[in-house]
Design a protein around this motif. Sequence first.
Motif, PDB file in Angstrom:
ATOM      1  N   VAL A 120     -53.561 -14.254 -56.273  1.00  0.00           N
ATOM      2  CA  VAL A 120     -52.414 -13.563 -56.767  1.00  0.00           C
ATOM      3  C   VAL A 120     -51.789 -12.710 -55.494  1.00  0.00           C
ATOM      4  O   VAL A 120     -52.366 -11.874 -54.865  1.00  0.00           O
ATOM      5  CB  VAL A 120     -52.760 -12.507 -57.802  1.00  0.00           C
ATOM      6  N   THR A 121     -50.322 -13.041 -55.277  1.00  0.00           N
ATOM      7  CA  THR A 121     -50.014 -12.130 -54.308  1.00  0.00           C
ATOM      8  C   THR A 121     -49.535 -10.524 -54.805  1.00  0.00           C
ATOM      9  O   THR A 121     -48.943 -10.467 -55.884  1.00  0.00           O
ATOM     10  CB  THR A 121     -48.435 -12.639 -54.125  1.00  0.00           C
ATOM     11  N   ASP A 122     -49.883  -9.698 -54.167  1.00  0.00           N
ATOM     12  CA  ASP A 122     -49.985  -8.195 -54.713  1.00  0.00           C
ATOM     13  C   ASP A 122     -49.919  -7.338 -53.397  1.00  0.00           C
ATOM     14  O   ASP A 122     -50.129  -7.697 -52.391  1.00  0.00           O
ATOM     15  CB  ASP A 122     -51.112  -8.074 -55.570  1.00  0.00           C
ATOM     16  N   LYS A 123     -50.058  -6.032 -53.613  1.00  0.00           N
ATOM     17  CA  LYS A 123     -50.132  -5.097 -52.805  1.00  0.00           C
ATOM     18  C   LYS A 123     -51.657  -4.973 -52.490  1.00  0.00           C
ATOM     19  O   LYS A 123     -52.277  -4.625 -53.387  1.00  0.00           O
ATOM     20  CB  LYS A 123     -49.434  -3.756 -53.151  1.00  0.00           C
ATOM     21  N   ILE A 124     -51.880  -4.575 -51.204  1.00  0.00           N
ATOM     22  CA  ILE A 124     -53.267  -4.383 -50.963  1.00  0.00           C
ATOM     23  C   ILE A 124     -54.319  -3.446 -51.692  1.00  0.00           C
ATOM     24  O   ILE A 124     -55.174  -3.356 -51.944  1.00  0.00           O
ATOM     25  CB  ILE A 124     -53.560  -4.278 -49.453  1.00  0.00           C
ATOM     26  N   ASN A 125     -53.349  -2.229 -52.141  1.00  0.00           N
ATOM     27  CA  ASN A 125     -54.118  -1.154 -52.780  1.00  0.00           C
ATOM     28  C   ASN A 125     -54.581  -1.576 -54.073  1.00  0.00           C
ATOM     29  O   ASN A 125     -55.649  -1.004 -54.763  1.00  0.00           O
ATOM     30  CB  ASN A 125     -53.437   0.064 -53.047  1.00  0.00           C
ATOM     31  N   ASP A 126     -53.960  -2.557 -54.888  1.00  0.00           N
ATOM     32  CA  ASP A 126     -54.541  -3.207 -55.853  1.00  0.00           C
ATOM     33  C   ASP A 126     -55.836  -3.784 -55.642  1.00  0.00           C
ATOM     34  O   ASP A 126     -56.587  -4.217 -56.820  1.00  0.00           O
ATOM     35  CB  ASP A 126     -53.412  -4.294 -56.550  1.00  0.00           C
ATOM     36  N   ALA A 127     -56.187  -4.374 -54.795  1.00  0.00           N
ATOM     37  CA  ALA A 127     -57.789  -4.658 -54.442  1.00  0.00           C
ATOM     38  C   ALA A 127     -58.638  -4.006 -54.639  1.00  0.00           C
ATOM     39  O   ALA A 127     -59.679  -4.099 -55.285  1.00  0.00           O
ATOM     40  CB  ALA A 127     -57.737  -5.279 -52.769  1.00  0.00           C
ATOM     41  N   TYR A 128     -58.358  -2.536 -54.697  1.00  0.00           N
ATOM     42  CA  TYR A 128     -59.331  -1.477 -54.803  1.00  0.00           C
ATOM     43  C   TYR A 128     -59.283  -1.643 -56.563  1.00  0.00           C
ATOM     44  O   TYR A 128     -60.519  -1.307 -57.173  1.00  0.00           O
ATOM     45  CB  TYR A 128     -58.815  -0.168 -54.418  1.00  0.00           C
ATOM     46  N   SER A 129     -58.244  -1.506 -57.286  1.00  0.00           N
ATOM     47  CA  SER A 129     -58.302  -1.280 -58.800  1.00  0.00           C
ATOM     48  C   SER A 129     -58.963  -2.628 -59.226  1.00  0.00           C
ATOM     49  O   SER A 129     -59.521  -2.524 -60.320  1.00  0.00           O
ATOM     50  CB  SER A 129     -56.787  -1.421 -59.210  1.00  0.00           C
ATOM     51  N   ILE A 130     -58.966  -3.630 -58.581  1.00  0.00           N
ATOM     52  CA  ILE A 130     -59.530  -4.877 -59.225  1.00  0.00           C
ATOM     53  C   ILE A 130     -61.156  -4.947 -58.932  1.00  0.00           C
ATOM     54  O   ILE A 130     -61.866  -5.344 -59.788  1.00  0.00           O
ATOM     55  CB  ILE A 130     -58.764  -6.131 -58.455  1.00  0.00           C
ATOM     56  N   GLY A 131     -61.432  -4.630 -57.792  1.00  0.00           N
ATOM     57  CA  GLY A 131     -62.635  -4.986 -57.318  1.00  0.00           C
ATOM     58  C   GLY A 131     -63.455  -3.703 -56.505  1.00  0.00           C
ATOM     59  O   GLY A 131     -64.541  -3.943 -56.060  1.00  0.00           O
ATOM     60  N   GLY A 132     -62.657  -2.517 -56.501  1.00  0.00           N
ATOM     61  CA  GLY A 132     -63.275  -1.430 -55.809  1.00  0.00           C
ATOM     62  C   GLY A 132     -63.285  -1.633 -54.514  1.00  0.00           C
ATOM     63  O   GLY A 132     -62.612  -2.388 -53.602  1.00  0.00           O
ATOM     64  N   PRO A 133     -64.196  -0.537 -53.502  1.00  0.00           N
ATOM     65  CA  PRO A 133     -64.357  -0.868 -52.061  1.00  0.00           C
ATOM     66  C   PRO A 133     -64.634  -2.185 -51.412  1.00  0.00           C
ATOM     67  O   PRO A 133     -64.153  -2.265 -50.501  1.00  0.00           O
ATOM     68  CB  PRO A 133     -65.235   0.552 -51.744  1.00  0.00           C
ATOM     69  N   ASN A 134     -65.362  -2.710 -52.367  1.00  0.00           N
ATOM     70  CA  ASN A 134     -66.204  -4.107 -51.893  1.00  0.00           C
ATOM     71  C   ASN A 134     -64.900  -5.080 -51.648  1.00  0.00           C
ATOM     72  O   ASN A 134     -64.661  -5.688 -50.694  1.00  0.00           O
ATOM     73  CB  ASN A 134     -67.306  -4.344 -52.575  1.00  0.00           C
ATOM     74  N   LEU A 135     -64.244  -5.149 -52.730  1.00  0.00           N
ATOM     75  CA  LEU A 135     -63.143  -6.481 -52.700  1.00  0.00           C
ATOM     76  C   LEU A 135     -62.035  -5.663 -51.600  1.00  0.00           C
ATOM     77  O   LEU A 135     -61.316  -6.592 -51.031  1.00  0.00           O
ATOM     78  CB  LEU A 135     -62.554  -6.496 -53.934  1.00  0.00           C
ATOM     79  N   LEU A 136     -61.974  -4.381 -51.545  1.00  0.00           N
ATOM     80  CA  LEU A 136     -60.815  -4.202 -50.514  1.00  0.00           C
ATOM     81  C   LEU A 136     -61.509  -4.343 -49.167  1.00  0.00           C
ATOM     82  O   LEU A 136     -60.582  -4.745 -48.242  1.00  0.00           O
ATOM     83  CB  LEU A 136     -60.799  -2.377 -50.636  1.00  0.00           C
ATOM     84  N   ILE A 137     -62.538  -4.315 -48.898  1.00  0.00           N
ATOM     85  CA  ILE A 137     -62.975  -4.502 -47.655  1.00  0.00           C
ATOM     86  C   ILE A 137     -62.951  -6.017 -47.307  1.00  0.00           C
ATOM     87  O   ILE A 137     -62.513  -6.434 -46.036  1.00  0.00           O
ATOM     88  CB  ILE A 137     -64.673  -4.159 -47.427  1.00  0.00           C
ATOM     89  N   LYS A 138     -63.184  -6.663 -48.334  1.00  0.00           N
ATOM     90  CA  LYS A 138     -62.989  -8.330 -48.262  1.00  0.00           C
ATOM     91  C   LYS A 138     -61.840  -8.722 -47.884  1.00  0.00           C
ATOM     92  O   LYS A 138     -61.489  -9.495 -46.808  1.00  0.00           O
ATOM     93  CB  LYS A 138     -63.658  -8.953 -49.440  1.00  0.00           C
ATOM     94  N   VAL A 139     -60.626  -8.184 -48.459  1.00  0.00           N
ATOM     95  CA  VAL A 139     -59.488  -8.623 -48.238  1.00  0.00           C
ATOM     96  C   VAL A 139     -58.926  -8.109 -46.830  1.00  0.00           C
ATOM     97  O   VAL A 139     -58.280  -9.024 -46.239  1.00  0.00           O
ATOM     98  CB  VAL A 139     -58.355  -7.985 -49.183  1.00  0.00           C
ATOM     99  N   ILE A 140     -59.357  -7.033 -46.334  1.00  0.00           N
ATOM    100  CA  ILE A 140     -59.140  -6.600 -45.117  1.00  0.00           C
ATOM    101  C   ILE A 140     -59.396  -7.361 -43.979  1.00  0.00           C
ATOM    102  O   ILE A 140     -58.917  -7.678 -43.081  1.00  0.00           O
ATOM    103  CB  ILE A 140     -59.605  -5.058 -44.849  1.00  0.00           C
ATOM    104  N   ARG A 141     -60.825  -7.643 -44.358  1.00  0.00           N
ATOM    105  CA  ARG A 141     -61.578  -8.537 -43.314  1.00  0.00           C
ATOM    106  C   ARG A 141     -60.900  -9.975 -43.281  1.00  0.00           C
ATOM    107  O   ARG A 141     -60.887 -10.572 -42.201  1.00  0.00           O
ATOM    108  CB  ARG A 141     -62.996  -8.738 -43.380  1.00  0.00           C
TER     109      ARG A 141
END
Length: 519
Positions: A120-141
Amino acid sequence: MRIIPDSRRGMLWRFALGALIVVAFTATTTAVAGLLQFKQIATEIGVSPSIKNAQVTVADPGHPQTLLLIGSDHRIGEPFNASHTDTMMLVRIDPNSSTINVLSIPRDLKVQIPEHGVPVTDKINDAYSIGGPNLLIKVIRQQVFPGLHVNHIVDVNFSGFSDLVDAIGCVYTDVDHRYYNNTAYTDYSSIDIQPGYQRLCGDNQSEKGALAFVRFRHSDSDIVRNARQQDFLRWAKDQYGASQMLAARDRLLKIFGAHTQTDHNLHTVDGLINIFNLVVFAAGHQIKQIPFPAIILPCGGGAPVTTAAGTTFTTAVTPCYVTADASAERSVYGQFMTATHAAPASAHKDSGHHVNAPPSAKAADLMPDLSDGQSQAALLRRSKLPVYVPRLLANNSHYCTNATCTIGPVANSYPRGYIINDQSGKHYNAYRMTVVINPALGQYYGVQGMGWQNPPILNSPTQTKTVNGKQLMEFFNGHKLSLVAWRTPHGVYWISNTLTDELKPQQMVGIAASFTRVR
């Protein structure tokens, strides 16, 4: 896309300060404490559970480490889908470097987030809301910095910010312009802070506190807000030494432990000793801000439109996304990961006996504007401090006046004459003149004068040089010149760059070298 209320936005910055305070404190602790102290630290941090299955790579002792610092409104024990983060900051601590590198990732960065298995196209801060720090790191990487390996995660809840700032005795802050907003008329939090160098305390509920200053985003872009957060972090680090951190260690640890989640390795004595020893080597290093190569896309819409037939509909809302060129992202990531090697001491400081010729106004993109500076000085009738103004300003910039720059009630902000207190409570006359380049982009720089000769912001100049008979102190932020100061027998005067350091070094030096007494 999730719509996040502004009252819950902008919460990252407190993570940065919280992490900074603890890092600085622990560097001190390492030098004086034994194993029992580390067990105490592990116990305090262990008050909060560690982040489950944290996507981190534990570094070998003595090796460089990359930290992901997150500021969030996540309450420990609650699911992440009820939480939000506004900013994510990567911090690189390298024993072979002369700087601590800091790189913020804009909250509005456009990415593809896997939600229920569907991108889903979204803003990166929403990765945290969806999956916490681990999903955030995955998207950044995967989509921002391929090859990124995070060694530690520090997730700080904003509710501890006020206590952390007050625990270290508040922070002297170089406020670039007047910040004003009344939440009774907008969806943004209230703020009312005057321009100029001043002491800001935590004041969690105050419109005049550090919390309001660092979280402000009413008329700023992600880039300007990130720069403000990083500046606040740098000012706090430069202001407080080991002795102050050590004196407040117990209170800081309790606050940090109660409002922070980390990876499991930072809950262990071995993990703490590993990173704390690394921080000892970096204790005297400057913070180097590396700007994200953001491209801010147009946004808006949602306006009612009535057709000729009388039908009314609302246009689509275009999200306020930030994007970046992939090659530019690779470049800044390379800068972030590369150690900065200090130049020889002789290259940093000159003797002050020789004269450097200032760059010509034309070559430095400067223009003469003494008359407007004189008009500003004339309004500082009550100031007992000699008033100096620059004869030169950057092209396409002009002084703010109460009629041209002030938002909200006029409060004699431009220029501003005021009294500042030092750490002991002694009073000094001070003034601030604000110069604007582009208010829509948050580009303000400042002319500051005060009778206090040794404010914390001037503690450690990068280098000094004599120009036009003035011994100028230069303060660099990486390759950008953020501040140039000059002392007289009666006071100290400086030029502050914009939050994003838009002015080039030759412009900063040229403006500072042109200081002229007008009152």
